[in-house]
Design a protein around this motif. Sequence first.
Motif, PDB file in Angstrom:
ATOM      1  N   LEU A 144     -21.438  -0.981   3.972  1.00 37.42           N
ATOM      2  CA  LEU A 144     -19.846  -0.732   3.697  1.00 37.42           C
ATOM      3  C   LEU A 144     -19.824  -0.619   2.481  1.00 37.42           C
ATOM      4  N   TYR A 145     -18.585   0.577   1.973  1.00 32.12           N
ATOM      5  CA  TYR A 145     -17.862   0.734   1.174  1.00 32.12           C
ATOM      6  C   TYR A 145     -17.011   0.399   0.520  1.00 32.12           C
ATOM      7  N   TYR A 146     -16.429  -0.366  -0.064  1.00 37.50           N
ATOM      8  CA  TYR A 146     -15.128  -1.073  -0.497  1.00 37.50           C
ATOM      9  C   TYR A 146     -14.500  -0.330  -1.928  1.00 37.50           C
ATOM     10  N   GLN A 147     -12.699  -0.175  -1.236  1.00 38.40           N
ATOM     11  CA  GLN A 147     -12.412   0.603  -2.023  1.00 38.40           C
ATOM     12  C   GLN A 147     -10.483  -0.899  -1.793  1.00 38.40           C
ATOM     13  N   PHE A 148     -10.376  -1.451  -3.560  1.00 31.84           N
ATOM     14  CA  PHE A 148      -9.801  -2.529  -2.919  1.00 31.84           C
ATOM     15  C   PHE A 148      -8.551  -2.153  -3.579  1.00 31.84           C
ATOM     16  N   CYS A 149      -7.591  -0.732  -3.164  1.00 29.46           N
ATOM     17  CA  CYS A 149      -6.243  -0.731  -4.382  1.00 29.46           C
ATOM     18  C   CYS A 149      -5.256  -1.802  -5.134  1.00 29.46           C
ATOM     19  N   THR A 150      -4.243  -0.871  -5.964  1.00 27.27           N
ATOM     20  CA  THR A 150      -3.211  -2.336  -5.828  1.00 27.27           C
ATOM     21  C   THR A 150      -1.821  -1.239  -5.013  1.00 27.27           C
ATOM     22  N   VAL A 184     -14.741  10.378  -2.496  1.00 29.91           N
ATOM     23  CA  VAL A 184     -14.022   9.106  -2.737  1.00 29.91           C
ATOM     24  C   VAL A 184     -13.718   9.315  -1.231  1.00 29.91           C
ATOM     25  N   PHE A 185     -13.744   8.213  -0.634  1.00 31.77           N
ATOM     26  CA  PHE A 185     -13.469   7.286   0.505  1.00 31.77           C
ATOM     27  C   PHE A 185     -12.015   7.640   0.473  1.00 31.77           C
ATOM     28  N   GLY A 186     -11.257   8.224   1.374  1.00 33.63           N
ATOM     29  CA  GLY A 186      -9.826   9.248   1.921  1.00 33.63           C
ATOM     30  C   GLY A 186      -8.880   9.565   0.910  1.00 33.63           C
ATOM     31  N   ALA A 187      -9.620  10.565  -0.238  1.00 32.66           N
ATOM     32  CA  ALA A 187      -9.303  10.937  -1.085  1.00 32.66           C
ATOM     33  C   ALA A 187      -8.327  12.106  -0.081  1.00 32.66           C
ATOM     34  N   VAL A 188      -7.664  12.337  -1.204  1.00 28.65           N
ATOM     35  CA  VAL A 188      -6.717  13.393   0.722  1.00 28.65           C
ATOM     36  C   VAL A 188      -6.869  14.628  -0.161  1.00 28.65           C
ATOM     37  N   MET A 198      -8.890  14.337  -5.830  1.00 22.98           N
ATOM     38  CA  MET A 198      -7.262  13.506  -5.387  1.00 22.98           C
ATOM     39  C   MET A 198      -6.437  12.940  -4.134  1.00 22.98           C
ATOM     40  N   ALA A 199      -5.690  11.316  -5.171  1.00 18.81           N
ATOM     41  CA  ALA A 199      -5.953  10.694  -4.430  1.00 18.81           C
ATOM     42  C   ALA A 199      -3.949  10.083  -4.463  1.00 18.81           C
ATOM     43  N   ASP A 200      -3.273  10.463  -3.373  1.00 16.25           N
ATOM     44  CA  ASP A 200      -2.230   9.705  -3.052  1.00 16.25           C
ATOM     45  C   ASP A 200      -2.283   8.451  -3.642  1.00 16.25           C
ATOM     46  N   GLY A 201      -0.673   7.832  -4.155  1.00 15.05           N
ATOM     47  CA  GLY A 201       0.252   8.347  -3.746  1.00 15.05           C
ATOM     48  C   GLY A 201       1.241   7.481  -4.604  1.00 15.05           C
ATOM     49  N   PRO A 202       2.765   7.068  -4.459  1.00 12.65           N
ATOM     50  CA  PRO A 202       3.861   6.794  -6.057  1.00 12.65           C
ATOM     51  C   PRO A 202       3.492   5.670  -6.425  1.00 12.65           C
ATOM     52  N   GLN A 203       2.907   4.687  -4.998  1.00 13.93           N
ATOM     53  CA  GLN A 203       2.923   2.817  -4.647  1.00 13.93           C
ATOM     54  C   GLN A 203       1.690   2.521  -4.912  1.00 13.93           C
ATOM     55  N   GLY A 204       0.524   3.660  -6.101  1.00 12.34           N
ATOM     56  CA  GLY A 204      -0.830   3.307  -5.814  1.00 12.34           C
ATOM     57  C   GLY A 204      -2.200   4.128  -5.572  1.00 12.34           C
ATOM     58  N   LEU A 205      -3.311   4.438  -5.589  1.00 14.10           N
ATOM     59  CA  LEU A 205      -3.671   5.311  -4.706  1.00 14.10           C
ATOM     60  C   LEU A 205      -3.638   4.762  -3.024  1.00 14.10           C
ATOM     61  N   ASN A 206      -4.101   5.966  -2.077  1.00 14.96           N
ATOM     62  CA  ASN A 206      -4.305   5.752  -1.248  1.00 14.96           C
ATOM     63  C   ASN A 206      -5.381   6.059  -0.463  1.00 14.96           C
ATOM     64  N   LEU A 207      -6.331   4.986  -0.768  1.00 17.95           N
ATOM     65  CA  LEU A 207      -8.069   5.455  -0.912  1.00 17.95           C
ATOM     66  C   LEU A 207      -8.390   4.704   0.653  1.00 17.95           C
ATOM     67  N   THR A 208      -9.171   4.902   1.177  1.00 22.24           N
ATOM     68  CA  THR A 208      -9.667   3.996   2.509  1.00 22.24           C
ATOM     69  C   THR A 208     -10.400   2.454   2.095  1.00 22.24           C
ATOM     70  N   ARG A 209      -9.896   2.072   2.699  1.00 21.15           N
ATOM     71  CA  ARG A 209      -9.891   0.074   2.439  1.00 21.15           C
ATOM     72  C   ARG A 209     -11.421  -0.310   2.660  1.00 21.15           C
ATOM     73  N   VAL A 210     -12.322   0.103   3.719  1.00 23.55           N
ATOM     74  CA  VAL A 210     -14.037   0.403   3.555  1.00 23.55           C
ATOM     75  C   VAL A 210     -14.407   1.084   4.691  1.00 23.55           C
ATOM     76  N   SER A 211     -15.492   1.776   4.337  1.00 22.54           N
ATOM     77  CA  SER A 211     -15.957   3.176   4.978  1.00 22.54           C
ATOM     78  C   SER A 211     -16.899   3.402   5.217  1.00 22.54           C
ATOM     79  N   LYS A 212     -17.877   3.662   6.645  1.00 20.57           N
ATOM     80  CA  LYS A 212     -19.211   3.379   6.602  1.00 20.57           C
ATOM     81  C   LYS A 212     -19.839   5.013   6.179  1.00 20.57           C
ATOM     82  N   LYS A 213     -20.475   4.697   5.815  1.00 22.12           N
ATOM     83  CA  LYS A 213     -21.538   5.717   4.895  1.00 22.12           C
ATOM     84  C   LYS A 213     -21.637   6.526   6.602  1.00 22.12           C
ATOM     85  N   PRO A 214     -22.081   7.890   6.647  1.00 20.90           N
ATOM     86  CA  PRO A 214     -21.679   9.318   5.686  1.00 20.90           C
ATOM     87  C   PRO A 214     -20.514   9.617   5.722  1.00 20.90           C
TER      88      PRO A 214
END
Length: 805
Positions: free
Chosen positions: A569-575, A502-506, A523-539
């Motif tokens: 690229l990998y995308y994770q657009f969380c709220t 999970v890109f940006g998992a804490v 696991m992911a932060d936080g109280p305002q929504g999942l705090n994950l990396t928006r765009v990432s490169k493998k690996p």
Amino acid sequence: MRPIFYAQKSPKETDREISHRDLARKICADGIVLLENNGILPLKANTVALYGAGARHTAFGGTGSGENNPRHNVNVEEGLNNAGISVTTEKWLCEYDELFARELFSYKKRLKKGMRKVPLGEHMDYAADNPFYLPAGRILTDSDKTDADTAVYVLTRQAGEGADRKDIPGDYYATEDEIMLMRSIAERYKETILVLNVGAVIDLSFLDEIRFSAVILLMQGGMETGNAFADILTGKVNPSGRLADTWAYKYEDYPCADTFSERNPEKFQEDYREGIFVGYRWFDKKAVRPRYRFGYGLSYTSFKTVYSSCQNSNTEISVTAEVTNTGYVPGKEVVMCYLSCPENILVREAKSLAGFKKTRDLDPGESQKITIDFDLTDFAGFDNGRHQFILEHGDYIVYLNDTPAALIDLDADAVTEKTEPLSLSDRNIDFILHDKNQRKIPDGLDRVEIKASDIGCLTHEYKVPGFERSAEIDKIISKLSYKDMSRLLTGRTYFGPFRHRVFGAVGYTTSKLFHKGIDAMPMADGPQGLNLTRVSKKPWHNIYAIPTLPESIRRKNSAISEDSNGKELYYQFCTSWPSETLVAQTWDVECARQLGAATALEMHEYGVVFWLAPAVNIHRNPLCGRNYEYYSEDPYLTGMMAKYTIQGVHEKEGCFPTLKHYAANNLETKRNVSSSNLDERTLREIYLKAFRIALSHEHLEAVMCSYNKINGIYSALNYDLQTKILRNEWGFKGVVMTDWVATGHHESLDELCCKAGTDLIMPGFPHIPSKIMKAYKKGLISGDDIERSARRIIKFALESHTAKN
């Protein structure tokens, strides 16, 4: 072990994103509080002059664990434009952008230089303790006046994890430049609207000298802040938010203001001298009039609430009323039920929140019958001397909002719960003494009679909890050595190997035991929504991200899936949801439930098992750096919002919310070494109550302990908290994890956590399992201690939604 990726390979906006964006906008609008209005709102004009740091540089949330990275955040200017309102101050705003860029560049240069002298592990705290204060911008002259009759000024503040705010200009106070700018705007425009884009209480004494036509508490509303603000401004949504905190006339009006955090001459000791009198409890008890009271908020319409009845089934109380929209536009009303308790032995608050209900949107002239339920035993006071909760005999006054509605007559004292004494430090705390309330029992009210003999007393069995057992858990445990289990008790840091990526998992639980049937849990932060990396490169699957999205990727319908170098690229657009304080200001548990359910959908989508939220620490002082990340000064409002958020998450199987930070974590500066010193009554009635409410009737999977000490004992090693109260008294059967790097320093020892009842050390480092094994061999911890925690972790590894992948 073949890794599993959950992120999307297309940047195209999904139906889920659209739906959640709409929900974020609704929740934000419902939590915005209208503080002042001379009749200018809802706004009729379609042209405004827009000023202030927050116009374009809107604060959407705080810093630290509450941060997140949505596809796009809507600032105030964009929100106005989307609503068809023209902004006439392009020149001023562009000038401010240039000033902002220069100031930020200079700040980063100073910060980089200062960090060279700071150890690597302290960089975050150093940055938090040296924040970037927003420049005010150029003061207006007569020639700057635009064609608009109405001006909007957005005052912005930012804070977050690692350091508390300061009672200085630019933070708690407005700077002289900001005041001069606001004055220059108000003098040149017929109407001026002040917008408070802040995460917590600030000083508003400048309102006594500067004329504003309206004041709107926008708070930090997440990704849809600008659109929600425009909805309120134009009347598309009638403001129904109510304050979740007391806003004082001056900082010194808050209890122990002179000794909070950095103002404390004893840097590592925080004495809760005020006892249970926090927030409105203090202001009521001391008869200090605030600028805006707890629960305050204006509307574009008016309401009339008429009491109907008060009934009971033993100690369960039901209060009914009818709410009517007596104005001219549709709107929602919040009805609050308060309870005033008799004082025979215990000194009590004047009244405390016992329940609340928000109506649906009522048309003009429309009525709705509402019922507010509460159990009287939940408002028993704690007797420190006898270690028990008691309801004292006499009349309990039930209020609807500020109006006495009914009386509950208890014929004799009743003990509702007996507990074992907690370990308290021998520190001498100079508690502030409080007089008893001068209560007058109103005549002519409905009276409900309760007999003390009908009230049962809850008692507890204090013992070491048993093992979590099932055929599958037993089978896995039979294959594990204590060395294996010690690895299970240690989380994984930000670098692999990981099975679930999970890109940006804490953090993660370990993947090293996958071959023995135990899967890892991201696991992911936080109280305002999942705090994950928006765009990432493998690996690079965690903390490394592409800092700026190309415009082609930002466009909603873009089909581009590779960057300029041809890398996948990998995308994770969380709220990005509204801050927890704003959610509490909705006074609508359904909003909290919907937020939790929507977050669970994203957890499924991106492979997150533990969501490190909700956070339920109390707003003890307005300068706490993470107040935006917590709900309120009131434990009942806090606990109910968290409870319904958890219920929402549980609508998706295998998604685990994590209640934090347990407990009495009410400041940020020196949080790793500070001791929260308080008596047992204060701890139980104020700082533990929200946790207990959130846990009630819910099989919660995880609790995160706090960094601080409680009465001299670190939370992670505090057997009273983690076992006696959490497990023996409240029946919690989930996993307790540490906050990140809360152990492994000073007296907070990694290897002793499992003995106290803290199961999982996060984020975990390679040397920790060997420390656990050394402690086992020395007899400091037992094999049962290790196995007990291991079994709990295995249970949830088997139940997680990723276990089937």
